[in-house]
Design an enzyme around this catalytic site. Sequence first.
Site, short mmCIF file in Angstrom:
data_model
loop_
_atom_site.label_atom_id
_atom_site.label_comp_id
_atom_site.label_asym_id
_atom_site.label_seq_id
_atom_site.Cartn_x
_atom_site.Cartn_y
_atom_site.Cartn_z
N GLU A 70 39.63 49.44 41.62
CA GLU A 70 40.73 50.24 42.16
C GLU A 70 41.98 50.21 41.28
OE1 GLU A 70 38.76 48.33 44.04
OE2 GLU A 70 38.69 48.99 46.13
N HIS A 92 43.71 42.64 51.63
CA HIS A 92 42.90 41.42 51.85
C HIS A 92 43.82 40.20 51.92
CE1 HIS A 92 38.71 42.87 51.55
NE2 HIS A 92 39.22 43.82 50.80
N ASP A 116 41.55 45.37 45.60
CA ASP A 116 40.55 46.21 46.26
C ASP A 116 40.95 46.57 47.69
OD1 ASP A 116 40.27 43.46 46.76
OD2 ASP A 116 38.28 43.77 47.60
N GLU A 117 40.44 47.70 48.14
CA GLU A 117 40.40 48.09 49.56
C GLU A 117 41.74 47.98 50.30
OE1 GLU A 117 35.91 47.40 50.92
OE2 GLU A 117 37.02 45.52 50.74
N VAL A 118 42.71 48.71 49.82
CA VAL A 118 43.98 48.80 50.55
C VAL A 118 43.94 50.10 51.36
CG1 VAL A 118 46.49 48.87 50.33
CG2 VAL A 118 45.12 47.67 48.60
#
Length: 699
Positions: free
Chosen positions: A375, A260, A323-325
Amino acid sequence: MNWVGTAARRILPELFVLAAGACMLNAQSNASLNIMPLPAKVALGDGSLKIDASFRIAFTGYREARLDRAGVRLERQIQRQTGIVMLRASKSAGVVTLEANTEHESKAIQELGEDESYSLDVTPTGAKLHAGNPLGTLRGLQTFLQLIAITPEGFSVPALHIEDRPRFPWRGLMIDSGRHFIPLDVVKRNLDGMEAVKMNVFHWHLSENQGFRAESRKFPKLHEQGSDGLFYTQEEIRDVVEYARDRGIRVVPEFDMPGHSTAWFAGYPELASGSGPYVIERQWGVFDPAMDPTDEKTYKFLNEFITEMARLFTDQFFHIGGDEVNGKEWDANPKIQAFMKSHRIKNNAELQAYFSGRVQDLVTKHKKTPIGWDEVLVPGVPKTIVIQSWRGVDSLAAAAKDGYRGILSNGYYLDLGWSAVRHYAMDPLGGPAAALSPEQKRLILGGESCIWSEYVNAENIDSRIWPRNAAIAERLWSSEGTNDVASMYARMETEATRLEWLGLTHRSFQRATLQRMAGSWTPAEFDALRALAQSLEHEKDYSREASAVSPPTSLTPLNRLVDAVYPESVVSRSFSLLVDQFVASGCKDAAVAAQIRLELEVWASIEDRLQPLAERSHLVKEAAPASAALSQAAKIAMDALDGIQKGALLAADQGKIRLDSLNALEQQAHKSQLTIPELPAFQKLVEAASNSSVCTAPK
Ligand code: ACM
């Protein structure tokens, strides 16, 4: 609606009678206890305290400028709520209406878990608020404000005794300023809203693929090249931190990394794992760019950056995202692959854990406590980190079992458009957390609602947060047994009005947005557009991307009907209750049927009434499939009502055809990314019309 009386007896955990002669307020009473969140203990007394132009607040015991400012705000707010003019100067020697007594100071920098309890006594001759420290006083002042009610005799506060304290110490709202920039005044008015419902953490999501929003003097290309010029200066940030402290709210900044993070790389591509060049992302989603966890230069940069930000944001906690890698840049970089091999790092999750551990060390070095999205919960992560659970409730319980502190955000994502009751049902200590030991439960600090800003901007953000956020605030403040949904909705509606007096625009924004959509209009045309907007809701969850005609971006205007509707339609909710009431009467209640018919007639005519506007405005025309769908669905429901009232039952196959039609009309509304929340009530009428057992006489 006056819930004091029977409802109050059921919902208040410890409602007790104050003294001899005191009595419960009953449904006929003019005063209604519209407090949200509900206090821990309430005892109702006799009579009420008049609120008029002579109102005067006096602070006793421990004094500080923050309390004086809170007093000025309270008076200003009373003036807004009542319209009464109060001249401060002439009142300095008058009789005190409200004495706010505070024992001692609170921490210079507000800390997690500080005492926020207070007690409030109101009699017909005066009110007394008592708290250990200014945080409790601030909370009690909000309760006092909420108690001011209009009566036939004027404005007044009912006589009562309240003892109150929060259930959880962490009650937050996260605002995403990254995807759409949220101007300072909008942030501040939402802090006012948070204070009103006793929330105490503002989690400020300041960096995203689409924007880096905090001024960095050390690394100016972060905000200069990462923000389109839309960022908060350090002066403004200090101002927000002070503004929040004045309201008993901590400010926790989030700089999301290693994913992000495209906006960081616009100015500093050397931090990234790919070869660039990088520009600010305009689309929504999860993207490949990620920081290079294998390069010492990354940590040198982050050390200096965190040093700067740790000074600016004084709170103990510092959010590092996590988050969200998706790991694609890591997979494609031979140098990173070689590093993983030589360090025996088996996969991207382990590589992220390595990065996360290094960044946590930097945060800890600055004597701050790291917090991250769930995460970051991987084996071996230091126990100091707080886990913010967003992907599910399991991670919160799992974290607590392993000795980590955590907060719940799963179930509190306001951008998903859920109803207030659905959020209300989420409890940080519910689900798997209910089975934890008392010691483990104490590690669950509370929760945070989140507003992600893909489809949220300065114009509509208030409506995406409020009033539903008040229901979440109640879940986090009030006792576990506070579960009466009808009472929650009644009090939330009252709070919704009061929040507009505070300056929030969650209701009023709609008129301006619809007027823009309409261009020029006649009152009848505008009424039709407003009725349509107030009867529909935007699609739920993450469906908006999927149903978009072309990929939405940060530059896509948020000027359509889908942006103007409320996430939860009040009109629809009361219609559903009417249909429930009608069916419960064995379909005999003619007065309720008449009300249902009135609503159905409005909806049935909307398509035609809106036609002239749709011909003049592309924005109204775009909503035409939804308006046609609502009108046609209402006509099906009206036919069903006619059949019920004439005693002419529909044949089963005819009932099914109508139910199928209703479903098809719902799909039609989705073309405008809208949903028809009245549909279940329409279905109920069709079912009642085609099944003789539904409309049986009431038991
Ligand atoms: C998140 O919603 N990606 C924390």
